[in-house]
Scaffold this motif. Sequence first.
Motif, PDB file in Angstrom:
ATOM      1  N   PHE A   5      42.617 -16.889  73.146  1.00  0.00           N
ATOM      2  CA  PHE A   5      43.020 -17.796  72.091  1.00  0.00           C
ATOM      3  C   PHE A   5      43.079 -17.031  70.771  1.00  0.00           C
ATOM      4  O   PHE A   5      42.323 -16.094  70.553  1.00  0.00           O
ATOM      5  N   PHE A   6      43.976 -17.431  69.900  1.00  0.00           N
ATOM      6  CA  PHE A   6      44.247 -16.659  68.689  1.00  0.00           C
ATOM      7  C   PHE A   6      43.127 -16.802  67.662  1.00  0.00           C
ATOM      8  O   PHE A   6      42.589 -17.888  67.446  1.00  0.00           O
ATOM      9  N   GLN A   7      42.840 -15.660  67.011  1.00  0.00           N
ATOM     10  CA  GLN A   7      41.851 -15.590  65.945  1.00  0.00           C
ATOM     11  C   GLN A   7      42.438 -14.798  64.783  1.00  0.00           C
ATOM     12  O   GLN A   7      43.293 -13.934  64.983  1.00  0.00           O
ATOM     13  N   PRO A   8      42.003 -15.083  63.548  1.00  0.00           N
ATOM     14  CA  PRO A   8      42.501 -14.315  62.400  1.00  0.00           C
ATOM     15  C   PRO A   8      42.279 -12.820  62.587  1.00  0.00           C
ATOM     16  O   PRO A   8      41.279 -12.401  63.179  1.00  0.00           O
ATOM     17  N   THR A   9      43.215 -12.023  62.100  1.00  0.00           N
ATOM     18  CA  THR A   9      43.116 -10.563  62.216  1.00  0.00           C
ATOM     19  C   THR A   9      43.501  -9.906  60.904  1.00  0.00           C
ATOM     20  O   THR A   9      44.352 -10.413  60.173  1.00  0.00           O
ATOM     21  N   MET A  10      42.868  -8.790  60.624  1.00  0.00           N
ATOM     22  CA  MET A  10      43.193  -7.998  59.437  1.00  0.00           C
ATOM     23  C   MET A  10      43.903  -6.705  59.822  1.00  0.00           C
ATOM     24  O   MET A  10      44.311  -5.938  58.949  1.00  0.00           O
ATOM     25  N   THR A  11      44.039  -6.450  61.115  1.00  0.00           N
ATOM     26  CA  THR A  11      44.567  -5.159  61.563  1.00  0.00           C
ATOM     27  C   THR A  11      45.894  -5.258  62.305  1.00  0.00           C
ATOM     28  O   THR A  11      46.665  -4.298  62.318  1.00  0.00           O
ATOM     29  N   GLU A  12      46.173  -6.395  62.933  1.00  0.00           N
ATOM     30  CA  GLU A  12      47.383  -6.515  63.730  1.00  0.00           C
ATOM     31  C   GLU A  12      48.540  -7.085  62.911  1.00  0.00           C
ATOM     32  O   GLU A  12      48.337  -7.966  62.065  1.00  0.00           O
ATOM     33  N   THR A  13      49.740  -6.590  63.156  1.00  0.00           N
ATOM     34  CA  THR A  13      50.944  -7.090  62.487  1.00  0.00           C
ATOM     35  C   THR A  13      52.102  -7.079  63.482  1.00  0.00           C
ATOM     36  O   THR A  13      52.020  -6.468  64.552  1.00  0.00           O
ATOM     37  N   ILE A  14      53.174  -7.745  63.100  1.00  0.00           N
ATOM     38  CA  ILE A  14      54.418  -7.672  63.872  1.00  0.00           C
ATOM     39  C   ILE A  14      55.160  -6.415  63.442  1.00  0.00           C
ATOM     40  O   ILE A  14      55.369  -6.190  62.250  1.00  0.00           O
ATOM     41  N   ASP A  15      55.540  -5.607  64.396  1.00  0.00           N
ATOM     42  CA  ASP A  15      56.217  -4.333  64.112  1.00  0.00           C
ATOM     43  C   ASP A  15      57.699  -4.593  63.843  1.00  0.00           C
ATOM     44  O   ASP A  15      58.520  -4.635  64.763  1.00  0.00           O
ATOM     45  N   ILE A  16      58.030  -4.761  62.575  1.00  0.00           N
ATOM     46  CA  ILE A  16      59.409  -5.071  62.182  1.00  0.00           C
ATOM     47  C   ILE A  16      60.347  -3.920  62.523  1.00  0.00           C
ATOM     48  O   ILE A  16      61.489  -4.123  62.955  1.00  0.00           O
ATOM     49  N   ASP A  17      59.871  -2.694  62.346  1.00  0.00           N
ATOM     50  CA  ASP A  17      60.715  -1.532  62.647  1.00  0.00           C
ATOM     51  C   ASP A  17      61.135  -1.523  64.116  1.00  0.00           C
ATOM     52  O   ASP A  17      62.291  -1.214  64.444  1.00  0.00           O
ATOM     53  N   GLN A  18      60.196  -1.856  64.982  1.00  0.00           N
ATOM     54  CA  GLN A  18      60.529  -1.891  66.401  1.00  0.00           C
ATOM     55  C   GLN A  18      61.551  -2.982  66.702  1.00  0.00           C
ATOM     56  O   GLN A  18      62.492  -2.782  67.477  1.00  0.00           O
ATOM     57  N   LEU A  19      61.402  -4.126  66.054  1.00  0.00           N
ATOM     58  CA  LEU A  19      62.304  -5.255  66.312  1.00  0.00           C
ATOM     59  C   LEU A  19      63.708  -5.019  65.780  1.00  0.00           C
ATOM     60  O   LEU A  19      64.665  -5.623  66.262  1.00  0.00           O
ATOM     61  N   THR A  20      63.839  -4.176  64.777  1.00  0.00           N
ATOM     62  CA  THR A  20      65.156  -3.927  64.194  1.00  0.00           C
ATOM     63  C   THR A  20      65.863  -2.728  64.809  1.00  0.00           C
ATOM     64  O   THR A  20      67.002  -2.433  64.443  1.00  0.00           O
ATOM     65  N   ARG A  21      65.205  -2.065  65.745  1.00  0.00           N
ATOM     66  CA  ARG A  21      65.886  -0.965  66.430  1.00  0.00           C
ATOM     67  C   ARG A  21      66.982  -1.521  67.333  1.00  0.00           C
ATOM     68  O   ARG A  21      66.860  -2.633  67.860  1.00  0.00           O
ATOM     69  N   PRO A  22      68.057  -0.759  67.552  1.00  0.00           N
ATOM     70  CA  PRO A  22      69.162  -1.259  68.383  1.00  0.00           C
ATOM     71  C   PRO A  22      68.881  -1.139  69.877  1.00  0.00           C
ATOM     72  O   PRO A  22      69.688  -0.603  70.642  1.00  0.00           O
ATOM     73  N   ASP A  23      67.734  -1.651  70.302  1.00  0.00           N
ATOM     74  CA  ASP A  23      67.381  -1.601  71.716  1.00  0.00           C
ATOM     75  C   ASP A  23      68.161  -2.661  72.495  1.00  0.00           C
ATOM     76  O   ASP A  23      68.515  -3.716  71.945  1.00  0.00           O
ATOM     77  N   PRO A  24      68.417  -2.423  73.760  1.00  0.00           N
ATOM     78  CA  PRO A  24      69.116  -3.440  74.562  1.00  0.00           C
ATOM     79  C   PRO A  24      68.275  -4.705  74.687  1.00  0.00           C
ATOM     80  O   PRO A  24      67.047  -4.644  74.730  1.00  0.00           O
ATOM     81  N   ILE A  25      68.940  -5.843  74.720  1.00  0.00           N
ATOM     82  CA  ILE A  25      68.261  -7.118  74.914  1.00  0.00           C
ATOM     83  C   ILE A  25      68.364  -7.487  76.391  1.00  0.00           C
ATOM     84  O   ILE A  25      69.460  -7.709  76.910  1.00  0.00           O
ATOM     85  N   LEU A  26      67.231  -7.520  77.050  1.00  0.00           N
ATOM     86  CA  LEU A  26      67.202  -7.826  78.477  1.00  0.00           C
ATOM     87  C   LEU A  26      67.335  -9.321  78.739  1.00  0.00           C
ATOM     88  O   LEU A  26      67.878  -9.730  79.772  1.00  0.00           O
ATOM     89  N   TYR A  27      66.838 -10.119  77.798  1.00  0.00           N
ATOM     90  CA  TYR A  27      66.882 -11.570  77.967  1.00  0.00           C
ATOM     91  C   TYR A  27      66.835 -12.225  76.600  1.00  0.00           C
ATOM     92  O   TYR A  27      66.072 -11.816  75.721  1.00  0.00           O
ATOM     93  N   TYR A  28      67.672 -13.258  76.412  1.00  0.00           N
ATOM     94  CA  TYR A  28      67.680 -14.025  75.166  1.00  0.00           C
ATOM     95  C   TYR A  28      67.944 -15.487  75.501  1.00  0.00           C
ATOM     96  O   TYR A  28      68.740 -15.797  76.395  1.00  0.00           O
TER      97      TYR A  28
END
Length: 272
Positions: free
Chosen positions: A135-158
């Motif tokens: 279950f989710f708890q507040p974090t000070m260390t984890e983030t969403i990696d925007i750089d990874q999400l904006t890379r032109p990687d193939p989309i396997l499923y949408y």
Amino acid sequence: MAAPHKLIKDRHTNGISILDWTVLSHKTSILNSQEIDRATADLGIPIPEMIFGNNYLSIEHNSGFKLEFKALPALAMVDQTASANELIQVSYAREWFTQRSMANQEHITDVIKPYDWTYSTKYNGTNLSSQEHMFFQPTMTETIDIDQLTRPDPILYYDENILFEDELADNGTAVLTTKVRVMPSCFLVLLRFFLRVDDVLFRIYDTRIYHRFGTNTIVKECSVREDSYRDTRARIPRAKGDDLSLLLDSNWVSSQLPVKESKIEAALLSQS
């Protein structure tokens, strides 16, 4: 090289199985009259015009982590306090509220209480995981990696899925949707509540769920964006002239609204 995966396709369900994850999107028709009666009585409020109460998006890991997104739990979080229907006023909101309540009273055994007629909900998913650390708890260390999400990687499923939608008696729109994108390295889920009340305001509640394959962490980011209709409309580029179509685009509107609240949390697939 893409991670081993298998696309899932059934009559009403599609999805993907990748590594130890299964992502499923179930889509079917709006609720029938019997289901509407039951949902209205359970919730205690008139439900949106288009309610896909049997639709859902689920993400599940073999370790026991499971998160699901559905319409009825989201509507259960709509404000039903005494002043809720007065928080946002339009020219004939009170008349509309009364007429709508009367039209639906046959579906409700008790007296209908006031409610937030915009259906604003901060629902961010139903956690069905089997272990407490999932279950989710507040974090000070984890983030969403925007750089990874904006890379032109193939989309396997949408996939996109509508959970509910209402035109607010032609005063605007309230819609709750899910989107999911699975790449070879990660996946991202977006649950979005989008509200437009014409000549009054815009409001967006976003929940993003992110996981990078090979890690032990799932990250959840929740945000609230809101601004007046007038100020948002003023940001339409002059080149658009009288074209207001951008106001129908939740992505464009989101890019224009200031962030009022934001929080980030994380859950673990297994304890280290």
